[in-house]
Design a protein around this motif. Sequence first.
Motif, PDB file in Angstrom:
ATOM      1  N   HIS A  86     -46.593  82.232  60.540  1.00 48.76           N
ATOM      2  CA  HIS A  86     -45.895  83.500  60.283  1.00 48.76           C
ATOM      3  C   HIS A  86     -45.045  83.413  59.017  1.00 48.76           C
ATOM      4  CE1 HIS A  86     -43.999  87.322  61.040  1.00 48.76           C
ATOM      5  NE2 HIS A  86     -42.826  86.752  60.885  1.00 48.76           N
ATOM      6  N   ALA A  87     -44.357  82.308  58.836  1.00 46.03           N
ATOM      7  CA  ALA A  87     -43.495  82.144  57.662  1.00 46.03           C
ATOM      8  C   ALA A  87     -44.319  82.147  56.375  1.00 46.03           C
ATOM      9  CB  ALA A  87     -42.695  80.853  57.782  1.00 46.03           C
ATOM     10  N   LEU A  88     -45.418  81.424  56.357  1.00 45.77           N
ATOM     11  CA  LEU A  88     -46.262  81.386  55.157  1.00 45.77           C
ATOM     12  C   LEU A  88     -46.912  82.737  54.892  1.00 45.77           C
ATOM     13  CD1 LEU A  88     -47.892  77.867  55.425  1.00 45.77           C
ATOM     14  CD2 LEU A  88     -46.072  78.611  53.899  1.00 45.77           C
ATOM     15  N   ARG A  89     -47.235  83.458  55.937  1.00 40.70           N
ATOM     16  CA  ARG A  89     -47.801  84.801  55.798  1.00 40.70           C
ATOM     17  C   ARG A  89     -46.824  85.698  55.033  1.00 40.70           C
ATOM     18  NH1 ARG A  89     -48.492  87.163  61.453  1.00 40.70           N
ATOM     19  NH2 ARG A  89     -49.396  85.114  61.585  1.00 40.70           N
ATOM     20  N   VAL A  90     -45.565  85.672  55.430  1.00 40.05           N
ATOM     21  CA  VAL A  90     -44.548  86.499  54.772  1.00 40.05           C
ATOM     22  C   VAL A  90     -44.373  86.078  53.314  1.00 40.05           C
ATOM     23  CG1 VAL A  90     -42.089  87.076  54.766  1.00 40.05           C
ATOM     24  CG2 VAL A  90     -43.346  87.033  56.919  1.00 40.05           C
ATOM     25  N   ILE A  91     -44.325  84.791  53.066  1.00 40.64           N
ATOM     26  CA  ILE A  91     -44.121  84.289  51.704  1.00 40.64           C
ATOM     27  C   ILE A  91     -45.309  84.622  50.805  1.00 40.64           C
ATOM     28  CG2 ILE A  91     -43.851  82.184  50.335  1.00 40.64           C
ATOM     29  CD1 ILE A  91     -42.205  81.086  52.737  1.00 40.64           C
ATOM     30  N   ASP A 128     -45.192  88.321  49.964  1.00 49.69           N
ATOM     31  CA  ASP A 128     -44.117  88.527  48.976  1.00 49.69           C
ATOM     32  C   ASP A 128     -44.580  88.119  47.579  1.00 49.69           C
ATOM     33  OD1 ASP A 128     -42.428  89.429  50.940  1.00 49.69           O
ATOM     34  OD2 ASP A 128     -41.234  87.585  51.052  1.00 49.69           O
ATOM     35  N   ALA A 129     -45.220  86.960  47.474  1.00 47.37           N
ATOM     36  CA  ALA A 129     -45.672  86.462  46.173  1.00 47.37           C
ATOM     37  C   ALA A 129     -46.730  87.386  45.567  1.00 47.37           C
ATOM     38  CB  ALA A 129     -46.209  85.041  46.313  1.00 47.37           C
ATOM     39  N   LEU A 130     -47.659  87.862  46.386  1.00 50.44           N
ATOM     40  CA  LEU A 130     -48.688  88.760  45.868  1.00 50.44           C
ATOM     41  C   LEU A 130     -48.098  90.093  45.421  1.00 50.44           C
ATOM     42  CD1 LEU A 130     -51.620  88.039  48.331  1.00 50.44           C
ATOM     43  CD2 LEU A 130     -51.489  87.452  45.911  1.00 50.44           C
ATOM     44  N   ILE A 181     -45.091  90.451  44.148  1.00 49.71           N
ATOM     45  CA  ILE A 181     -44.454  90.162  42.854  1.00 49.71           C
ATOM     46  C   ILE A 181     -45.510  90.113  41.751  1.00 49.71           C
ATOM     47  CG2 ILE A 181     -43.174  88.423  41.548  1.00 49.71           C
ATOM     48  CD1 ILE A 181     -41.754  87.743  44.223  1.00 49.71           C
ATOM     49  N   LEU A 182     -46.679  89.552  42.050  1.00 49.05           N
ATOM     50  CA  LEU A 182     -47.752  89.516  41.055  1.00 49.05           C
ATOM     51  C   LEU A 182     -48.252  90.924  40.723  1.00 49.05           C
ATOM     52  CD1 LEU A 182     -49.753  86.374  42.192  1.00 49.05           C
ATOM     53  CD2 LEU A 182     -48.295  86.627  40.186  1.00 49.05           C
ATOM     54  N   ALA A 183     -48.268  91.819  41.707  1.00 46.86           N
ATOM     55  CA  ALA A 183     -48.645  93.209  41.433  1.00 46.86           C
ATOM     56  C   ALA A 183     -47.630  93.852  40.481  1.00 46.86           C
ATOM     57  CB  ALA A 183     -48.742  94.002  42.735  1.00 46.86           C
ATOM     58  N   LEU A 184     -46.357  93.571  40.694  1.00 44.96           N
ATOM     59  CA  LEU A 184     -45.324  94.073  39.773  1.00 44.96           C
ATOM     60  C   LEU A 184     -45.515  93.496  38.373  1.00 44.96           C
ATOM     61  CD1 LEU A 184     -42.004  94.116  41.833  1.00 44.96           C
ATOM     62  CD2 LEU A 184     -43.127  96.032  40.725  1.00 44.96           C
ATOM     63  N   LEU A 185     -45.929  92.243  38.308  1.00 43.13           N
ATOM     64  CA  LEU A 185     -46.183  91.623  37.006  1.00 43.13           C
ATOM     65  C   LEU A 185     -47.315  92.347  36.274  1.00 43.13           C
ATOM     66  CD1 LEU A 185     -45.584  89.295  35.034  1.00 43.13           C
ATOM     67  CD2 LEU A 185     -47.312  87.976  36.259  1.00 43.13           C
ATOM     68  N   GLU A 186     -48.334  92.744  37.003  1.00 43.20           N
ATOM     69  CA  GLU A 186     -49.438  93.487  36.383  1.00 43.20           C
ATOM     70  C   GLU A 186     -48.960  94.855  35.880  1.00 43.20           C
ATOM     71  OE1 GLU A 186     -52.494  92.512  35.601  1.00 43.20           O
ATOM     72  OE2 GLU A 186     -52.084  90.531  36.399  1.00 43.20           O
ATOM     73  N   ILE A 187     -48.086  95.503  36.622  1.00 44.82           N
ATOM     74  CA  ILE A 187     -47.528  96.779  36.173  1.00 44.82           C
ATOM     75  C   ILE A 187     -46.689  96.565  34.915  1.00 44.82           C
ATOM     76  CG2 ILE A 187     -45.929  98.641  36.788  1.00 44.82           C
ATOM     77  CD1 ILE A 187     -46.906  98.279  39.699  1.00 44.82           C
ATOM     78  N   PHE A 188     -45.953  95.457  34.874  1.00 47.05           N
ATOM     79  CA  PHE A 188     -45.164  95.110  33.691  1.00 47.05           C
ATOM     80  C   PHE A 188     -46.086  94.921  32.483  1.00 47.05           C
ATOM     81  CE2 PHE A 188     -43.170  91.861  30.994  1.00 47.05           C
ATOM     82  CZ  PHE A 188     -41.989  92.513  30.675  1.00 47.05           C
TER      83      PHE A 188
END
Length: 146
Positions: free
Chosen positions: A58-63, A66-68, A70-77
């Motif tokens: 469950h913990a790794l699922r959330v992390i 979250d990381a993916l 942030i990567l989507a935001l990076l693509e928007i940037f």
Amino acid sequence: MKTNLQRKWLEFDSSIFYEKLAKWILSILILVILSGMLGGVVITMFHLRLLFSLDIEHALRVIIIDALTILALLEIFKTTMAYFSEGRIKVTYIIDTVIVVMLTEIMACWFKEFDLYKLGTIAVLVLVLCVMRVFSVKYSPGIKHP
């Protein structure tokens, strides 16, 4: 004799005004995106404590989700920055953003109880987007074709 205000109005170029306004608005958008990415990284770091309180799956699922995100935001940037440098939006960057978001959705469905129909639909969408990306690179307006 024309007044100074009348002369300024006759010299006014709406396209230059639009360009400056668009760049000003996009500058604010860049700050918002960077703030969102920073906030996402901070929240992801707080989610690291879940490794000690919840089961590892469950913990790794959330992390991972979250990381993916942030990567989507990076693509928007990257899309926003491309507009600054080239004066146009690259379709490949938008397709990349949607692919990352859809992969995030697939990962979220994978870790939950998922509907096979929904997962299949998203997988077909990602496949179509990948084909579109290949064609958008191959037939890019910046590349001269024989």
